[in-house]
Design a protein around this motif. Structure first.
Motif, PDB file in Angstrom:
ATOM      1  N   THR A 170       7.633  -2.675   2.028  1.00  0.00           N
ATOM      2  CA  THR A 170       6.375  -2.801   2.608  1.00  0.00           C
ATOM      3  C   THR A 170       6.357  -3.536   3.942  1.00  0.00           C
ATOM      4  O   THR A 170       7.385  -4.958   4.364  1.00  0.00           O
TER       5      THR A 170
ATOM      6  N   GLU B  89       3.839  -6.249   5.678  1.00  0.00           N
ATOM      7  CA  GLU B  89       3.114  -6.911   5.811  1.00  0.00           C
ATOM      8  C   GLU B  89       2.415  -6.323   4.287  1.00  0.00           C
ATOM      9  O   GLU B  89       1.070  -6.623   4.020  1.00  0.00           O
ATOM     10  N   GLY B  90       3.205  -6.157   3.111  1.00  0.00           N
ATOM     11  CA  GLY B  90       2.497  -6.330   1.788  1.00  0.00           C
ATOM     12  C   GLY B  90       2.193  -4.807   1.439  1.00  0.00           C
ATOM     13  O   GLY B  90       1.081  -4.039   0.617  1.00  0.00           O
ATOM     14  N   LYS B  91       1.822  -4.000   2.788  1.00  0.00           N
ATOM     15  CA  LYS B  91       1.147  -2.617   2.805  1.00  0.00           C
ATOM     16  C   LYS B  91       3.113  -1.175   2.855  1.00  0.00           C
ATOM     17  O   LYS B  91       3.396  -1.801   3.516  1.00  0.00           O
ATOM     18  N   PHE B  92       2.775  -0.439   1.626  1.00  0.00           N
ATOM     19  CA  PHE B  92       3.621   0.864   1.937  1.00  0.00           C
ATOM     20  C   PHE B  92       3.223   1.984   2.712  1.00  0.00           C
ATOM     21  O   PHE B  92       4.808   2.834   2.660  1.00  0.00           O
ATOM     22  N   ASP B  93       2.203   1.857   3.704  1.00  0.00           N
ATOM     23  CA  ASP B  93       1.880   2.887   4.285  1.00  0.00           C
ATOM     24  C   ASP B  93       3.707   3.688   5.347  1.00  0.00           C
ATOM     25  O   ASP B  93       3.244   4.870   5.072  1.00  0.00           O
ATOM     26  N   ARG B  94       3.898   2.557   5.823  1.00  0.00           N
ATOM     27  CA  ARG B  94       5.062   3.421   6.479  1.00  0.00           C
ATOM     28  C   ARG B  94       5.984   3.422   5.483  1.00  0.00           C
ATOM     29  O   ARG B  94       7.052   4.816   6.271  1.00  0.00           O
TER      30      ARG B  94
ATOM     31  N   HIS C 145       0.104   9.291  -0.331  1.00  0.00           N
ATOM     32  CA  HIS C 145      -0.107   7.749  -0.231  1.00  0.00           C
ATOM     33  C   HIS C 145      -0.492   7.816  -1.257  1.00  0.00           C
ATOM     34  O   HIS C 145      -1.363   6.132  -1.799  1.00  0.00           O
TER      35      HIS C 145
ATOM     36  N   ARG D 265       3.947  -3.898  -5.814  1.00  0.00           N
ATOM     37  CA  ARG D 265       5.289  -5.033  -4.908  1.00  0.00           C
ATOM     38  C   ARG D 265       4.714  -6.173  -6.079  1.00  0.00           C
ATOM     39  O   ARG D 265       4.291  -6.290  -6.725  1.00  0.00           O
TER      40      ARG D 265
ATOM     41  N   SER E  31       2.918 -10.405  12.246  1.00  0.00           N
ATOM     42  CA  SER E  31       3.044  -9.939  11.805  1.00  0.00           C
ATOM     43  C   SER E  31       4.390  -9.274  11.070  1.00  0.00           C
ATOM     44  O   SER E  31       4.648  -9.680   9.778  1.00  0.00           O
TER      45      SER E  31
ATOM     46  N   SER F 161       4.594 -10.889   6.876  1.00  0.00           N
ATOM     47  CA  SER F 161       6.026  -9.911   6.163  1.00  0.00           C
ATOM     48  C   SER F 161       7.011 -10.369   5.886  1.00  0.00           C
ATOM     49  O   SER F 161       7.684 -10.014   4.547  1.00  0.00           O
TER      50      SER F 161
END
Length: 709
Positions: free
Chosen positions: A477, A479-484, A493, A499, A691, A695
Motif C-alpha cells: 500500500t 498511505e494505506g491504500k491498495f490502488d497502485r 478494485h 491490511r 506521503s 507510508s
C-alpha cells in the motif's frame, strides 16, 4: 462457502501450532487466516472439479512480525485439500524460498495436525540432463562425434572430461541426485550450462534416459505433493510456456505469492523480447555449418529432405535480411558508447526508422521459425514410431540441435513481431530500446521490447486461469491504500483486500532521525560530505550498522572519504558474495567487534539482521528509480501525454515501496530497537515528503533544524 469441517480444521491447526510453540495468538495473524479462508471459500467448481466463474483473489499487506507464512499456510493448505487443488507458494527471493522450505514448512508439519506433502520446485536449469552428460563424455573421450551437442570450435579437454566422469560416477552410484544445488563442489556456470537441457531440446519420453532423468523425477514428486514451494520466476516461466509445463496447470492451482510487491516486475521480465543482432547472425552461420550433418542424421525419406529444404531456404533469407539490418544499425551502434550505452526510443520518427529496418525481417523470421517447428514435429513423430535402433540414435542426435535452433529463434521472432506491433491509443505502448554491448568477446547491438504494464499480462496468463490466488507482502500500500498495486497487477478494485499492521511497537522501538547536517540528496557533493560526517561522528564503532546507498559511485566516494579507522570497520557489498557478506558481519559482531556494511538495493530487502546485528540503519537518499530506465521512461511519457503526473503515479510510489522495504531491515523481532538515519532532507522539505512519512510505520521522529550555510 466455508464448510464447518474446513473451518474446524483451520482452527484446530492454528490451536495446535500455538500450543506446540507455546505462543499466544496474534491479532493480525488470526485476521489473515480468516480473510484467506473467506476468500478461498468463494471458489466455485463443477462436479469434475473444474473452476466455474472468476477466481477469488485476496491481497493482504501484513506488517513485519505478523507471521505471514503461518498466516497463509494454515488456512490455504486445508482449503486447497478441500477443493482438491495444488497449493503453489511462490516467493520472490531465494532467501525467503529457503526459509519457507527449510524452516517454516517443517515447523508447520511438526507442530500442527495437518497432513500434507511439500516439495521444492525448480526450473530445468537446476537439473542434470543425463543424455547430454553421456554424449559429452563420449565426445571428450573421442569415442563419438556428438554433433548435436557441440559447436564446431570445441576441443577436447582432459580436466573437463574428468569433471564429467566424476559427475557421472556420483550420479550412477546414487551419491548425487542430479540437482545442482546438492553438488558437494561447485561447478562453473559455463560448464554447467553444457549439462542442462531446455524444454525445446529435451527428448522427453523419447529419451533413452527418461526413466532416471533428474528433472522428470522431480516433476513426479510435484504430482504427488499437496504443497509446492516455487518462486515468482518459475511461475512466470511456466505461464509463458502455456502453464502446466513445469508446475501444475493454473486451473488446478491455488497460488500464494509471498513478497507479492515484486510480482508485476517479474511478469514484465518474462514477457519481454530481445534480439542480439550480430550474435544472431553468427548463429545463422553456425546453423548453416550444421545443416550437412543434420541431413545425414535425417537421411530417411523425401519428407525430411523437403522439410530440411524449407529450413535452408528460410535460413538463407533470414541471414541475408539480418545482414542488411545489421549494416543499417551501424550508425545507431556508433552513436552509443560505454558511458551512454542505452537508448530508449520515445519519438515516433525514431521508432519508425527502426521499424523500417526490422520490417523486412518479419516474414523470413516467421517462416524460418515455422519451418523449424515443422521439422521438429516430424522428427518427434518419426522417433515415436521408429523401430530400428540405428535410426532412433540418429533421430535422438538430431532433435536437440533442432530444439536449440527453436530456443534461439523464438525470442528473435518475438522481438520483431512485438516491435512492429502497432500501439493502441487506449493502452500504454510497448517500450522499445537498444543497448550497445562491448566486451572482449563481442561488440553487438541488442534490441529490446517489453510491455510497460503487467496488468494485461497477469490478467491473461494468471488471474483468468488460476483457481484462486493470495498475494501478500509487507509493502503493498501507499498511505494505506491498495490502488497502485491493484492497477499494476491487473486486479479489480473490488478484490478482497486486507491490511494487517505489524505487532511491533515502533514508537518505542525505532527513532527515525534527520540530523541537522542532512541535506537535499540532489546536492551530490554536499550530500556525500554529510554521510561521511554522520559515520565519523554519530555512528558507534562497536554496533551493527547498515548504510544503504542508491548509487554505487556514491558508496565508493563515501568510503574513500572515511578515516582509516572507519575504513577498517566497513565492509562494502562488492567485497564478498551476499551470503558471505552477511556471515562476515555476524561473525564480527559475535566476536565483540563492531561491523558496518555499505550496501545497495540487494541489501535493502531479504536481509535478516535481528537483535544487535543491526542497531543503526542509514538511508542515504530516497530510493527513486533511474529516470532513464526504458520501461519507466516510456510509461512516463505516455502518462504525460494523457496529462497525468508520472512522478505521482509511478516514480514516487515505487520509491516509497523500496524505502519501506529498506526500513524493514531494522526491526525483525519484538525486542529489537534502533535508529534509522534519514540523510535526505527532501523527506521534510518537499511536498511529497508527507506521503513518504505516512507510508512508513509509526516511528518516533526526531527532526533537527538544518544547519545555516
Amino acid at each position: 462457502m466455508l464448510s464447518d469441517t474446513v473451518k474446524t480444521t483451520i482452527q484446530s491447526a492454528y490451536s495446535h501450532y500455538l500450543d506446540a510453540r507455546e505462543l499466544k495468538s496474534r491479532y493480525g495473524q488470526k485476521h489473515m487466516l480468516a480473510q484467506i479462508a473467506r476468500s478461498l471459500s468463494r471458489m466455485q467448481v463443477d462436479d469434475e472439479g473444474k473452476k466455474i466463474g472468476e477466481a477469488p483473489i485476496a491481497v493482504i499487506e501484513a506488517g513485519t512480525g505478523t507471521g505471514k507464512t503461518v498466516g497463509y499456510a494454515l488456512s490455504a493448505i486445508p482449503m486447497a485439500q478441500a477443493f482438491n487443488k495444488k497449493l503453489v507458494i511462490a516467493t520472490a527471493t531465494v532467501a525467503l524460498q529457503e526459509q519457507v522450505v527449510n524452516k517454516d514448512i517443517p515447523d508447520i508439519i511438526k507442530n500442527t495436525n495437518l497432513t500434507f506433502k511439500a516439495v521444492l520446485a525448480k526450473g530445468r536449469g537446476r537439473y542434470l540432463c543425463t543424455h547430454k552428460l553421456e554424449q559429452l563424455i563420449q565426445f571428450y573421450s573421442g569415442t563419438v562425434v556428438a554433433m548435436s551437442l557441440f559447436e564446431e570450435t570445441m576441443a577436447a579437454d582432459e580436466a573437463t572430461l574428468n569433471i564429467y566422469n566424476e559427475l557421472m560416477t556420483d550420479f550412477g552410484r546414487g551419491e548425487w541426485s542430479g540437482d545442482r544445488d546438492q553438488l558437494a563442489e561447485k561447478v562453473d556456470d559455463k560448464l554447467w550450462q553444457t549439462l542442462t537441457s531446455t524444454h525445446r531440446e529435451c527428448l522427453n519420453r523419447r529419451c533413452p534416459h527418461f526413466q532416471n532423468c533428474p528433472f522428470f523425477e522431480a516433476r513426479n514428486e510435484l504430482e504427488e505433493a499437496n504443497v509446492i514451494i516455487a518462486n515468482h520466476d518459475l511461475v512466470m516461466a511456466d505461464l509463458s510456456l502455456g502453464g502446466g509445463a513445469i508446475l501444475p496447470a493454473p486451473e488446478d492451482t491455488i497460488y500464494v505469492f509471498d513478497e507479492g510487491h515484486h510480482l508485476p516486475d517479474k511478469a514484465l521480465m518474462h514477457f519481454a523480447s530481445q534480439l542480439t543482432a550480430k550474435y544472431m547472425l553468427n548463429q545463422f552461420e553456425q546453423w548453416k555449418k550444421q545443416i550437412p550433418k543434420l541431413r545425414l542424421e535425417l537421411a530417411y525419406g523425401e519428407k525430411s529432405e523437403y522439410l530440411m529444404d524449407q529450413v535452408v531456404d528460410n535460413l538463407n533469407a533470414s541471414q541475408q535480411h539480418l545482414s542488411f539490418a545489421w549494416q543499417a544499425l551501424q550508425p545507431w551502434y556508433h552513436r552509443l558508447d560505454g558511458d551512454n550505452n542505452t537508448l530508449t526510443l520515445l519519438q515516433p520518427e525514431q521508432i519508425e526508422e527502426f521499424s523500417a529496418i526490422l520490417e523486412p525481417l518479419h516474414q523470413p523470421f516467421t517462416q524460418l521459425f515455422l519451418a523449424i517447428i515443422a521439422l521438429d514435429e516430424s522428427v518427434r513423430k518419426r522417433l515415436s514410431s521408429a523401430q530400428d535402433i540405428e535410426e532412433k540414435d540418429h533421430l535422438q542426435n538430431a532433435l536437440p540441435v533442432i530444439g536449440r535452433w527453436l530456443q534461439r529463434m523464438e525470442p528473435a521472432k518475438g522481438l520483431v513481431t512485438n516491435w512492429l506491433q502497432e500501439d493502441s491509443p487506449d493502452y500504454a505502448p510497448m517500450a522499445r530500446w537498444i543497448e550497445r554491448v562491448d566486451t572482449p568477446e563481442s561488440q553487438d547491438l541488442i534490441l529490446n521490447t517489453s510491455p510497460v504494464s503487467a496488468n494485461h499480462v497477469l490478467r491473461s496468463y494468471l488471474w483468468n486461469r488460476c483457481s484462486a490466488a493470495i498475494v501478500t507482502s509487507a509493502t503493498l500500500t501507499i498511505e494505506g491504500k491498495f490502488d497502485r498495486f491493484l492497477n499494476q497487477a491487473g486486479l479489480k478494485h473490488d478484490s478482497d483486500v486486507l491490511r494487517v499492521d505489524s505487532p511491533f511497537d515502533y514508537q518505542q522501538a525505532v527513532i527515525a532521525k534527520i540530523p541537522a547536517f542532512a541535506v537535499d540528496a540532489a546536492k551530490k557533493s554536499e550530500h556525500t560530505t554529510s554521510l561521511i560526517e554522520l559515520i565519523e561522528n554519530n555512528l558507534p564503532e562497536e554496533t551493527g550498522n547498515l548504510v544503504l546507498f542508491s548509487s554505487r559511485a556514491q558508496m565508493y566516494e563515501t568510503y574513500e572519504g572515511l578515516s582509516q579507522k572507519w575504513q577498517a570497520i566497513v565492509t562494502l557489498q562488492d567485497d564478498l558474495p551476499k551470503s558471505m557478506l552477511i556471515g562476515h558481519h555476524k561473525d564480527r559482531m559475535e566476536g565483540g567487534a563492531g561491523s558496518t556494511l555499505f550496501g545497495l538495493a540487494s541489501l535493502a530487502e531479504g536481509v535478516d539482521l535481528p537483535g544487535n546485528y543491526l542497531t543503526h540503519l542509514v538511508i542515504a537518499k530516497l530510493p527513486f528509480g533511474t529516470p532513464d530506465d526504458p520501461i519507466t521512461a516510456t510509461l512516463s511519457q505516455w502518462l504525460e501525454q494523457k496529462r497525468l503526473n508520472p512522478f505521482q503515479l509511478v516514480t514516487l510510489p515505487s520509491a516509497i515501496i523500496r524505502l519501506v522495504q529498506a526500513c524493514g531491515r531494522l526491526v525483525r523481532n519484538e525486542n529489537d530497537t534502533g535508529t534509522i538515519w534519514f540523510m535526505d532532507r527532501r523527506i521534510v522539505e518537499k511536498r511529497y515528503g508527507k506521503s513518504v512519512i505516512r507510508s512508513l510505520p509509526n516511528y518516533k521522529w526526531e527532526i533537527e533544524a538544518p544547519k545555516r550555510s
